[in-house]
Design a protein around this motif. Structure first.
Motif, PDB file in Angstrom:
ATOM      1  N   LYS A 122      39.263  12.066  29.379  1.00  0.00           N
ATOM      2  CA  LYS A 122      39.112  12.989  28.245  1.00  0.00           C
ATOM      3  C   LYS A 122      39.702  14.331  28.586  1.00  0.00           C
ATOM      4  CE  LYS A 122      36.744  10.188  25.636  1.00  0.00           C
ATOM      5  NZ  LYS A 122      37.148   9.633  24.468  1.00  0.00           N
ATOM      6  N   ARG A 151      46.129   8.512  27.904  1.00  0.00           N
ATOM      7  CA  ARG A 151      44.965   8.174  27.067  1.00  0.00           C
ATOM      8  C   ARG A 151      45.307   7.064  26.079  1.00  0.00           C
ATOM      9  NH1 ARG A 151      43.704  13.511  26.863  1.00  0.00           N
ATOM     10  NH2 ARG A 151      44.777  13.789  24.897  1.00  0.00           N
ATOM     11  N   LYS A 152      46.467   7.180  25.443  1.00  0.00           N
ATOM     12  CA  LYS A 152      46.883   6.144  24.487  1.00  0.00           C
ATOM     13  C   LYS A 152      47.013   4.793  25.184  1.00  0.00           C
ATOM     14  CE  LYS A 152      49.309   8.970  21.097  1.00  0.00           C
ATOM     15  NZ  LYS A 152      50.623   9.315  20.533  1.00  0.00           N
ATOM     16  N   ALA A 169      49.796  18.211  29.409  1.00  0.00           N
ATOM     17  CA  ALA A 169      49.162  17.736  28.171  1.00  0.00           C
ATOM     18  C   ALA A 169      49.868  16.511  27.578  1.00  0.00           C
ATOM     19  CB  ALA A 169      49.116  18.861  27.147  1.00  0.00           C
ATOM     20  N   ALA A 170      51.194  16.501  27.584  1.00  0.00           N
ATOM     21  CA  ALA A 170      51.933  15.372  27.005  1.00  0.00           C
ATOM     22  C   ALA A 170      51.659  14.086  27.776  1.00  0.00           C
ATOM     23  CB  ALA A 170      53.431  15.672  26.997  1.00  0.00           C
ATOM     24  N   LYS A 189      49.011  13.497  29.669  1.00  0.00           N
ATOM     25  CA  LYS A 189      47.605  13.132  29.456  1.00  0.00           C
ATOM     26  C   LYS A 189      47.438  12.341  28.160  1.00  0.00           C
ATOM     27  CE  LYS A 189      45.071  16.733  31.909  1.00  0.00           C
ATOM     28  NZ  LYS A 189      44.193  17.905  31.753  1.00  0.00           N
ATOM     29  N   THR A 190      48.090  12.791  27.108  1.00  0.00           N
ATOM     30  CA  THR A 190      48.020  12.096  25.825  1.00  0.00           C
ATOM     31  C   THR A 190      48.580  10.679  25.947  1.00  0.00           C
ATOM     32  OG1 THR A 190      48.206  14.180  24.640  1.00  0.00           O
ATOM     33  CG2 THR A 190      48.759  12.190  23.404  1.00  0.00           C
ATOM     34  N   TYR A 191      49.695  10.555  26.618  1.00  0.00           N
ATOM     35  CA  TYR A 191      50.332   9.249  26.815  1.00  0.00           C
ATOM     36  C   TYR A 191      49.415   8.318  27.616  1.00  0.00           C
ATOM     37  CZ  TYR A 191      53.967   5.867  28.076  1.00  0.00           C
ATOM     38  OH  TYR A 191      54.694   4.725  28.260  1.00  0.00           O
TER      39      TYR A 191
END
Length: 161
Positions: free
Chosen positions: A161, A143-144, A136-137, A139-141
């Protein structure tokens, strides 16, 4: 004995993770200003690890140093040594998505005259195809990064997404 070993392993992973988070955070701000670039370079220089991703950020810091150095005759050397390091790390860790992300961001932002942009399509495809397998971490990075990326299309951004 097992408890002691588990404790040291957990402690190592905690500090490794916090090192990586500090680098990620600093790297995300590196292109926003000269001060951001200098902060990232300083943060990367302080890290010592055998982790290929941390070494990848250190290579990116070398390349970025060419942007902020006042000694024009050293710029080519910074770029060359950083590129050699980054490419070597990727060859040794072909399936590491974060190293590919670092290379993509470098190639997006380096001046075209340097000629270091041949892997953009390959890295974008690799990131998109392997995105769902990440934690998850990360993936967030990713996406940003994608949302501010100059080379990712709206369709590619929406696929993350």
């Amino acid at each position: 004995m097992k408890i002691l070993l588990s404790f040291f392993t957990a402690l190592f992973l905690f500090f490794q993770s916090s090192d990586l988070e500090a680098l990620r955070s600093s790297y995300a701000k590196a292109n926003q200003s000269s001060e951001g670039a200098k902060n990232f370079i300083a943060t990367a220089e302080k890290k010592s690890s055998s982790d290929p991703v941390i070494s990848g950020y250190k290579a990116a810091a070398q390349i970025l140093e060419a942007k902020v150095t006042t000694e024009k005759n050293k710029r080519k050397g910074f770029v060359k040594s950083g590129v050699i390091s980054l490419e070597s790390l990727i060859r040794s860790n072909l399936n590491d998505i974060e190293l590919r992300l670092i290379r993509l961001s470098v190639q997006e932002n380096i001046p075209k005259i340097v000629g270091y942009s041949k892997n953009i399509k390959e890295d974008k495809a690799f990131i998109i195809n392997n995105y769902s397998k990440q934690n998850a971490a990360l993936k967030t990075y990713i996406r940003k990064f994608a949302m501010q990326s100059k080379t990712m299309t709206a369709t590619e951004k929406n696929s993350l997404k």
